[in-house]
Design an enzyme around this catalytic site. Structure first.
Site, PDB file in Angstrom:
ATOM      1  N   ARG A 196       8.178  15.558   2.661  1.00  0.00           N
ATOM      2  CA  ARG A 196       6.961  15.881   2.048  1.00  0.00           C
ATOM      3  C   ARG A 196       5.975  17.174   2.734  1.00  0.00           C
ATOM      4  O   ARG A 196       5.801  16.793   3.907  1.00  0.00           O
ATOM      5  CB  ARG A 196       6.227  14.582   1.857  1.00  0.00           C
ATOM      6  CG  ARG A 196       6.636  13.590   0.982  1.00  0.00           C
ATOM      7  CD  ARG A 196       5.887  12.226   1.108  1.00  0.00           C
ATOM      8  NE  ARG A 196       4.662  12.282   0.981  1.00  0.00           N
ATOM      9  CZ  ARG A 196       3.810  11.035   0.987  1.00  0.00           C
ATOM     10  NH1 ARG A 196       4.530   9.688   1.107  1.00  0.00           N
ATOM     11  NH2 ARG A 196       2.571  11.115   1.160  1.00  0.00           N
ATOM     12  N   ARG A 240       9.957  11.638   8.567  1.00  0.00           N
ATOM     13  CA  ARG A 240      10.363  11.057   7.384  1.00  0.00           C
ATOM     14  C   ARG A 240      10.975  11.977   6.463  1.00  0.00           C
ATOM     15  O   ARG A 240      10.575  13.172   6.215  1.00  0.00           O
ATOM     16  CB  ARG A 240       8.887  10.483   6.811  1.00  0.00           C
ATOM     17  CG  ARG A 240       9.199  10.002   5.283  1.00  0.00           C
ATOM     18  CD  ARG A 240       7.890   9.049   4.964  1.00  0.00           C
ATOM     19  NE  ARG A 240       6.703   9.922   4.531  1.00  0.00           N
ATOM     20  CZ  ARG A 240       5.851   9.161   4.130  1.00  0.00           C
ATOM     21  NH1 ARG A 240       5.888   7.704   3.987  1.00  0.00           N
ATOM     22  NH2 ARG A 240       4.551   9.711   4.016  1.00  0.00           N
ATOM     23  N   LYS A 274       5.128   1.009   4.341  1.00  0.00           N
ATOM     24  CA  LYS A 274       4.579   0.119   3.187  1.00  0.00           C
ATOM     25  C   LYS A 274       5.745   0.252   2.000  1.00  0.00           C
ATOM     26  O   LYS A 274       6.275  -0.397   1.500  1.00  0.00           O
ATOM     27  CB  LYS A 274       3.183   0.633   2.473  1.00  0.00           C
ATOM     28  CG  LYS A 274       1.968   0.515   3.341  1.00  0.00           C
ATOM     29  CD  LYS A 274       0.868   0.880   2.611  1.00  0.00           C
ATOM     30  CE  LYS A 274       0.637   2.629   2.382  1.00  0.00           C
ATOM     31  NZ  LYS A 274       0.685   3.188   3.396  1.00  0.00           N
ATOM     32  N   ARG A 313      -7.154   1.971  -2.511  1.00  0.00           N
ATOM     33  CA  ARG A 313      -7.316   2.594  -1.429  1.00  0.00           C
ATOM     34  C   ARG A 313      -8.819   2.799  -1.042  1.00  0.00           C
ATOM     35  O   ARG A 313      -9.229   3.341  -0.148  1.00  0.00           O
ATOM     36  CB  ARG A 313      -6.767   4.273  -1.621  1.00  0.00           C
ATOM     37  CG  ARG A 313      -5.473   4.269  -0.597  1.00  0.00           C
ATOM     38  CD  ARG A 313      -5.107   5.741  -0.854  1.00  0.00           C
ATOM     39  NE  ARG A 313      -4.052   6.293  -0.005  1.00  0.00           N
ATOM     40  CZ  ARG A 313      -2.899   6.397  -0.196  1.00  0.00           C
ATOM     41  NH1 ARG A 313      -2.214   5.638  -0.968  1.00  0.00           N
ATOM     42  NH2 ARG A 313      -2.003   7.107   0.603  1.00  0.00           N
ATOM     43  N   ARG A 373      -5.299  12.651   6.356  1.00  0.00           N
ATOM     44  CA  ARG A 373      -4.795  11.420   5.545  1.00  0.00           C
ATOM     45  C   ARG A 373      -5.360  10.059   6.459  1.00  0.00           C
ATOM     46  O   ARG A 373      -5.992   9.235   5.830  1.00  0.00           O
ATOM     47  CB  ARG A 373      -3.605  11.265   5.042  1.00  0.00           C
ATOM     48  CG  ARG A 373      -3.205  12.110   3.919  1.00  0.00           C
ATOM     49  CD  ARG A 373      -1.668  12.588   4.080  1.00  0.00           C
ATOM     50  NE  ARG A 373      -0.718  11.667   3.919  1.00  0.00           N
ATOM     51  CZ  ARG A 373       0.451  11.703   4.189  1.00  0.00           C
ATOM     52  NH1 ARG A 373       0.939  12.724   5.052  1.00  0.00           N
ATOM     53  NH2 ARG A 373       1.227  10.587   4.008  1.00  0.00           N
TER      54      ARG A 373
HETATM   55  P1  ADP Z   1       4.068   4.578   4.079  1.00  0.00           P
HETATM   56  O1  ADP Z   1       4.876   4.075   2.608  1.00  0.00           O
HETATM   57  O2  ADP Z   1       3.295   3.364   4.515  1.00  0.00           O
HETATM   58  O3  ADP Z   1       3.523   5.885   4.216  1.00  0.00           O
HETATM   59  P2  ADP Z   1       7.022   4.584   4.744  1.00  0.00           P
HETATM   60  O4  ADP Z   1       7.828   3.425   4.376  1.00  0.00           O
HETATM   61  O5  ADP Z   1       7.353   5.851   3.895  1.00  0.00           O
HETATM   62  O6  ADP Z   1       5.658   4.660   5.051  1.00  0.00           O
HETATM   63  O7  ADP Z   1       7.428   4.759   6.441  1.00  0.00           O
HETATM   64  C1  ADP Z   1       7.166   6.145   6.987  1.00  0.00           C
HETATM   65  C2  ADP Z   1       8.218   6.527   7.979  1.00  0.00           C
HETATM   66  O8  ADP Z   1       8.447   5.394   9.011  1.00  0.00           O
HETATM   67  C3  ADP Z   1       9.657   6.486   7.088  1.00  0.00           C
HETATM   68  O9  ADP Z   1      10.596   7.566   7.643  1.00  0.00           O
HETATM   69  C4  ADP Z   1      10.325   5.227   7.456  1.00  0.00           C
HETATM   70  O10 ADP Z   1      11.783   5.329   7.395  1.00  0.00           O
HETATM   71  C5  ADP Z   1       9.818   4.755   8.940  1.00  0.00           C
HETATM   72  N1  ADP Z   1       9.465   3.540   9.116  1.00  0.00           N
HETATM   73  C6  ADP Z   1       9.106   2.635   8.224  1.00  0.00           C
HETATM   74  N2  ADP Z   1       9.052   1.333   8.911  1.00  0.00           N
HETATM   75  C7  ADP Z   1       9.495   1.529  10.052  1.00  0.00           C
HETATM   76  C8  ADP Z   1       9.739   0.693  11.144  1.00  0.00           C
HETATM   77  N3  ADP Z   1       9.216  -0.494  11.380  1.00  0.00           N
HETATM   78  N4  ADP Z   1       9.939   1.277  12.298  1.00  0.00           N
HETATM   79  C9  ADP Z   1      10.285   2.489  12.563  1.00  0.00           C
HETATM   80  N5  ADP Z   1      10.141   3.340  11.469  1.00  0.00           N
HETATM   81  C10 ADP Z   1       9.744   2.992  10.377  1.00  0.00           C
HETATM   82  P1  AMP Z   2       1.189   8.110  -0.500  1.00  0.00           P
HETATM   83  O1  AMP Z   2       2.305   8.469  -1.004  1.00  0.00           O
HETATM   84  O2  AMP Z   2       0.702   6.821  -0.782  1.00  0.00           O
HETATM   85  O3  AMP Z   2       1.071   8.488   0.915  1.00  0.00           O
HETATM   86  O4  AMP Z   2       0.104   9.186  -1.201  1.00  0.00           O
HETATM   87  C1  AMP Z   2       0.204  10.704  -1.079  1.00  0.00           C
HETATM   88  C2  AMP Z   2      -1.248  11.448  -1.812  1.00  0.00           C
HETATM   89  O5  AMP Z   2      -1.339  10.680  -3.233  1.00  0.00           O
HETATM   90  C3  AMP Z   2      -2.412  10.609  -1.159  1.00  0.00           C
HETATM   91  O6  AMP Z   2      -2.741  11.355   0.089  1.00  0.00           O
HETATM   92  C4  AMP Z   2      -3.409  10.846  -2.148  1.00  0.00           C
HETATM   93  O7  AMP Z   2      -3.629  12.099  -2.188  1.00  0.00           O
HETATM   94  C5  AMP Z   2      -2.659  10.522  -3.473  1.00  0.00           C
HETATM   95  N1  AMP Z   2      -2.865   8.939  -3.639  1.00  0.00           N
HETATM   96  C6  AMP Z   2      -1.920   8.039  -3.496  1.00  0.00           C
HETATM   97  N2  AMP Z   2      -2.446   6.761  -3.948  1.00  0.00           N
HETATM   98  C7  AMP Z   2      -3.753   7.074  -4.122  1.00  0.00           C
HETATM   99  C8  AMP Z   2      -5.054   6.159  -4.578  1.00  0.00           C
HETATM  100  N3  AMP Z   2      -4.675   4.947  -4.428  1.00  0.00           N
HETATM  101  N4  AMP Z   2      -6.064   6.762  -4.666  1.00  0.00           N
HETATM  102  C9  AMP Z   2      -6.313   8.113  -4.486  1.00  0.00           C
HETATM  103  N5  AMP Z   2      -5.206   9.016  -4.281  1.00  0.00           N
HETATM  104  C10 AMP Z   2      -4.154   8.477  -4.084  1.00  0.00           C
END
Ligand code: ADP
Ligand code: AMP
Length: 216
Positions: free
Chosen positions: A160, A127, A13, A88, A171
């Protein structure tokens, strides 16, 4: 235009939001990033969110919704936002609809980025995130040009603490129990688009831009 990007943790995302916000001139509203920034500054909001984030649980709706309402009331959000990590659950989705409705706006599209669980785990374990601008990298699929350093702003990259296996599992559980029901919520409103997120980053982005440019 107001867009929601839906997907499990690690679906891509944030990665897609970074690409699309530049192409479509939208403001990226990522609740996870907002919480992490608040936590880094040790603000009351960050301290309230801390224990939930560490456990992989959702921060209570009241706190989260207030934070988003404050963010979207800022002037840069006037022409539209790309919501990432919010809503969410159903309560958040309804609160967002209500808030936008009061401004004469609505969600135009909810794009669900679908990725199999094993791939999510692979992505999250590799990541790395920029401490200053939050850009995500992956040590295999999208490494930075210089190890440990953000390509965009030169910031320090870190992993993270909630990207460990135990918290990732929690999660994912929370995603299936609480977030998956809102996919149906947007489907019923005829606003859902589903995209195969299990392809390389540029292909997913191309598909995403196609879907969003088709919005009338
Ligand atoms: P989210 O925001 O949904 O938690 P991220 O955008 O942070 O996910 O992506 C999670 C991990 O996967 C990051 O390390 C990113 O670089 C990698 N990633 C994102 N999209 C792809 C893809 N299409 N193919 C391979 N790796 C990806
Ligand atoms: P994310 O970066 O989206 O993976 O979110 C990291 C953490 O932040 C999650 O595991 C939750 O603890 C908190 N969080 C992020 N977005 C929300 C949301 N919309 N509602 C509740 N908790 C959230």
């Amino acid at each position: 235009m107001n867009i929601v990007i839906l997907g499990a943790p690690g679906a891509g995302k944030g990665t897609q939001a970074d690409i699309i916000m530049e192409k479509l001139h939208l403001v990226h509203v990522a609740t996870g990033d907002l919480f992490r920034q608040a936590l880094a500054k040790e603000t009351p909001l960050g301290l309230q969110a801390k224990s939930y984030m560490e456990k992989g649980l959702l921060v209570p709706d009241k706190v989260t919704i207030n934070m988003v309402l404050e963010r979207i009331a800022q002037p840069d959000c006037i022409s539209g936002c790309l919501f990432d990590g919010f809503p969410r659950n159903l309560g958040q989705a309804k609160a967002l609809d209500k808030a936008l409705g009061e401004q004469g706006k609505a969600i135009d599209k909810a794009v669900y980025v679908m990725v199999p669980d094993e791939e999510l785990v692979r992505r999250l374990s590799g990541r790395w995130i920029c401490r200053s601008c939050q850009t995500p990298y992956h040590m295999v699929s999208s490494p930075p040009r210089e190890p440990g350093k953000c390509d965009k702003c030169g910031g320090e990259l870190y992993q993270r603490s909630d990207d460990n296996e135990k918290t990732v599992r929690e999660r994912l559980k929370v995603f299936f129990a609480e977030t998956v029901p809102i996919i149906n919520y947007y489907k019923k409103q005829d606003k859902l688009a589903e995209i195969d997120g299990n392809q390389d980053i540029s292909r997913v982005a191309k598909k995403m831009v196609e879907v969003l440019q088709a919005i009338k």
